[in-house]
Design a protein around this motif. Sequence first.
Motif, PDB file in Angstrom:
ATOM      1  N   THR A  71      -8.729   4.718   3.330  1.00  0.00           N
ATOM      2  CA  THR A  71      -8.121   3.408   3.073  1.00  0.00           C
ATOM      3  C   THR A  71      -7.012   3.137   4.077  1.00  0.00           C
ATOM      4  O   THR A  71      -6.879   2.015   4.585  1.00  0.00           O
ATOM      5  CB  THR A  71      -7.555   3.364   1.645  1.00  0.00           C
ATOM      6  N   GLY A  72      -6.222   4.164   4.384  1.00  0.00           N
ATOM      7  CA  GLY A  72      -5.166   3.995   5.369  1.00  0.00           C
ATOM      8  C   GLY A  72      -5.703   3.572   6.724  1.00  0.00           C
ATOM      9  O   GLY A  72      -5.110   2.716   7.401  1.00  0.00           O
ATOM     10  N   TYR A 102       0.744   2.345  10.360  1.00  0.00           N
ATOM     11  CA  TYR A 102      -0.411   1.450  10.269  1.00  0.00           C
ATOM     12  C   TYR A 102      -0.337   0.369  11.348  1.00  0.00           C
ATOM     13  O   TYR A 102      -1.348   0.022  11.971  1.00  0.00           O
ATOM     14  CB  TYR A 102      -0.475   0.829   8.872  1.00  0.00           C
ATOM     15  N   ARG A 152      -4.798  -1.916  -0.635  1.00  0.00           N
ATOM     16  CA  ARG A 152      -6.173  -1.414  -0.509  1.00  0.00           C
ATOM     17  C   ARG A 152      -7.136  -2.584  -0.318  1.00  0.00           C
ATOM     18  O   ARG A 152      -8.018  -2.555   0.542  1.00  0.00           O
ATOM     19  CB  ARG A 152      -6.551  -0.612  -1.751  1.00  0.00           C
ATOM     20  N   THR A 196       1.820  12.373   3.969  1.00  0.00           N
ATOM     21  CA  THR A 196       1.429  11.094   3.363  1.00  0.00           C
ATOM     22  C   THR A 196       0.034  11.146   2.756  1.00  0.00           C
ATOM     23  O   THR A 196      -0.202  10.627   1.656  1.00  0.00           O
ATOM     24  CB  THR A 196       1.495   9.971   4.413  1.00  0.00           C
ATOM     25  N   PHE A 197      -0.909  11.754   3.461  1.00  0.00           N
ATOM     26  CA  PHE A 197      -2.297  11.754   3.003  1.00  0.00           C
ATOM     27  C   PHE A 197      -2.707  13.066   2.354  1.00  0.00           C
ATOM     28  O   PHE A 197      -3.893  13.357   2.208  1.00  0.00           O
ATOM     29  CB  PHE A 197      -3.221  11.450   4.190  1.00  0.00           C
ATOM     30  N   THR A 228       0.019   5.681  -0.553  1.00  0.00           N
ATOM     31  CA  THR A 228      -0.951   6.728  -0.837  1.00  0.00           C
ATOM     32  C   THR A 228      -0.594   7.419  -2.151  1.00  0.00           C
ATOM     33  O   THR A 228       0.535   7.313  -2.645  1.00  0.00           O
ATOM     34  CB  THR A 228      -0.972   7.772   0.285  1.00  0.00           C
ATOM     35  N   TRP A 266       0.822  -1.206   0.000  1.00  0.00           N
ATOM     36  CA  TRP A 266       0.000   0.000   0.000  1.00  0.00           C
ATOM     37  C   TRP A 266       0.862   1.265   0.000  1.00  0.00           C
ATOM     38  O   TRP A 266       1.835   1.373   0.743  1.00  0.00           O
ATOM     39  CB  TRP A 266      -0.923   0.010   1.213  1.00  0.00           C
ATOM     40  N   GLY A 310      -6.362   9.142   0.378  1.00  0.00           N
ATOM     41  CA  GLY A 310      -6.003   7.818   0.842  1.00  0.00           C
ATOM     42  C   GLY A 310      -6.193   7.612   2.327  1.00  0.00           C
ATOM     43  O   GLY A 310      -5.886   6.535   2.848  1.00  0.00           O
ATOM     44  N   ARG A 311      -6.696   8.627   3.028  1.00  0.00           N
ATOM     45  CA  ARG A 311      -6.820   8.531   4.476  1.00  0.00           C
ATOM     46  C   ARG A 311      -7.770   7.407   4.899  1.00  0.00           C
ATOM     47  O   ARG A 311      -7.449   6.611   5.792  1.00  0.00           O
ATOM     48  CB  ARG A 311      -7.299   9.869   5.039  1.00  0.00           C
TER      49      ARG A 311
END
Length: 527
Positions: A464-465, A443, A503, A456-457, A425, A423, A461-462
Motif C-alpha cells: 500500500t505504501g 512517499y 489506502r 515503518t513497514f 502503517t 495513511w 503495509g509495504r
Amino acid sequence: MTDAITSPAGLTPDEGERVEAAASAGTFIGRRDGSVAVWKGIRYAEAPVGPLRWRAPRPAPAAAEPVTALAFGNASPQELVPEMHLGEGVALSEDCLFLNVWSPSASLPSNSDPAPARPVMVWIHGGAYTYGAASQPVYDGAALASIGDVVIVTVNYRLGALGYLDLTSFATDTEQFDSNLALRDVLLALEWVRDNIAAFGGDPDAVTVFGESAGAGMITALLATPSAEGLFHRAIAESSPASSMYGPARSKLVAEHFLAEARMGEGPIGEVRSMPVSAIVEAATRVYSSVPSESPGLLAFAPVVDGDLLPEHPITVLHQGRGLPVPLIIGTNHDEATLFKFMKSPLMPITPAAITTMMQRLASENPDAVLPSREQLLGAYEGVRSRAVGLGIARDIGFRMPTVWLVEGHSTIAPTYLYRFDWATPMLRLIGMAAAHATELPYVWGNLDSNRRDYTFALGGRRTGEEISDRMTQWWTSFAATGTPGSEWPSYDADRASLVIDRTDRVEHDLDAGLRKGWGDAVLSFT
C-alpha cells in the motif's frame, strides 16, 4: 551562457561516467547514475563567515575553473540528533550555502542535440528552523527526477541563530546586521536556479518551490515576500507552521535571550562575529528549548515580519488573497502532534496547562479577534479521547487551522489544492504515531528505503505504501509540470474540496467544517 553537457574522458572505473554542465556560474562536473545525472555541493553564495556572519548572503563568483560537484556540501551548524541523519560524511560548517541538482539524463542539453527543458522543483528542507540538511537520505532526488521527468534542486541554508536570529535592533554605525538571513539564502538560491538551471536541463520559467515543516513555513513566507515574485511559478507546502512568525519586538526579545545565554554581557555587539560557532550552537540550543517551554506555542527561531523583506505576516497576506498568485498545493497530516510527543519535544503545547497559556497569549496578541469559548472549541473534538484532545488542539493551532485560513484567501487568486495525509502503517499506529508530522516525506520522494533502521513497514503495509508513493510522486510532479495535480484532485474553490490521502484516496467537501466551527472565524497568529 552555453547550455552544454559533455562527458569528460579519462575516468577510473569506480568513478562512473561523469558529466559537465556549463552554466553562467561555471562548469560543474557531476556523475551520471543510471537515468539521472547528479551534481552535489554546488556553491551558490560566498561563505557567510567573519564579517558576513549575520549579513545577507552574497552570490558566489563564477568559477574560473571546472568545479567537481560529486559530494554534498557542508550542512549548517546544529546540535546533532539521532532522529535526523544528515547523510554519510556530511560536515557541519558556517560555510554551508550549497545546493544539489538531479536531472533526467534525457533532459541534458548538448550542442548537437538540444533537449526540451524540464520543469524544476526546488526543495527547502524542514527541521524546526534549527535542524536538517539537503543531504538527508530521504531527499535523494534520483527517484523523483526519474519518475516525474523533472529537475530536482535541494538547498542548504543557514539554520538556528545563524539563520534566524535578528540582531538588527543592536546595530551600530560600525556593526550592521540583516534580518531574515535564511529567507535571503533561499531567495539567492532561487536566483541561482533562474540564471543557471537551463544548463542542467531545467526550465527557469517553470520552477516549483516545495518544502515541509519549517521548509513549508519558508514557502508560505515566500508567497508573502514581494521580492520573490518571478523566482518561482508554483508552490507546495507540506505541514506549514504558517502562523509561527513574529515581529521585531519578539525577535528582539529572542536576541536578548540569546545574548544572555551566550554570556555576551554589555560588550561590543561586534564580538558576536568572533564567537566560536560551537558556542553559538550551544546558546541557540538552550534558547530553542526554553522559549516554547516558557511561552507555549512560540518558536525561538522563525522568519521575522521585519517590515522590509517580509513586510506583513504571511497569514494576514495570504488569508486576504494578497500573496503571489501562483498555483499552490498545501496540506497537513492527520496526526501532526504525535511526533512531538514521541520525541518529548517542547515545541508543541499538548498539556492542558500549556494549551491554556497559549490560548491566553493568543487572546492578548489578537485583541480584535473573537476567540472561541472553551465549550465551542472542545466541540470540535467530540468523540476524541480526552487524553488525545491536547494533541488535536496542538495539531490544529500549529498546522491545520493556519492552512485552512491560508487556503480560504489564496484560492481566490490562484488554483489551490488542499490535502490531508491520513495513511499510517500498522506499526506506526501500534506505537501511537499514526500519520505523524513528516511521515509523508518518503512517499513524496519515492524513497521508502532511505533509512535502514526504519521500522515503518515492520508489521506490513509495504505494498500500500508503494501505491501511495506512486500516486504522490505523480501528483507532485504533474503539478510542477502543469500547475494541476490531476483531474482526480479538484481545486479548493467554493465547495472547499480536499483530497484525503490514504489506502484509498477520497475527495471530501468542507472536510474541516467541524474545525472551522469550533475555532470560529478568528484568524490567529503570534506577533
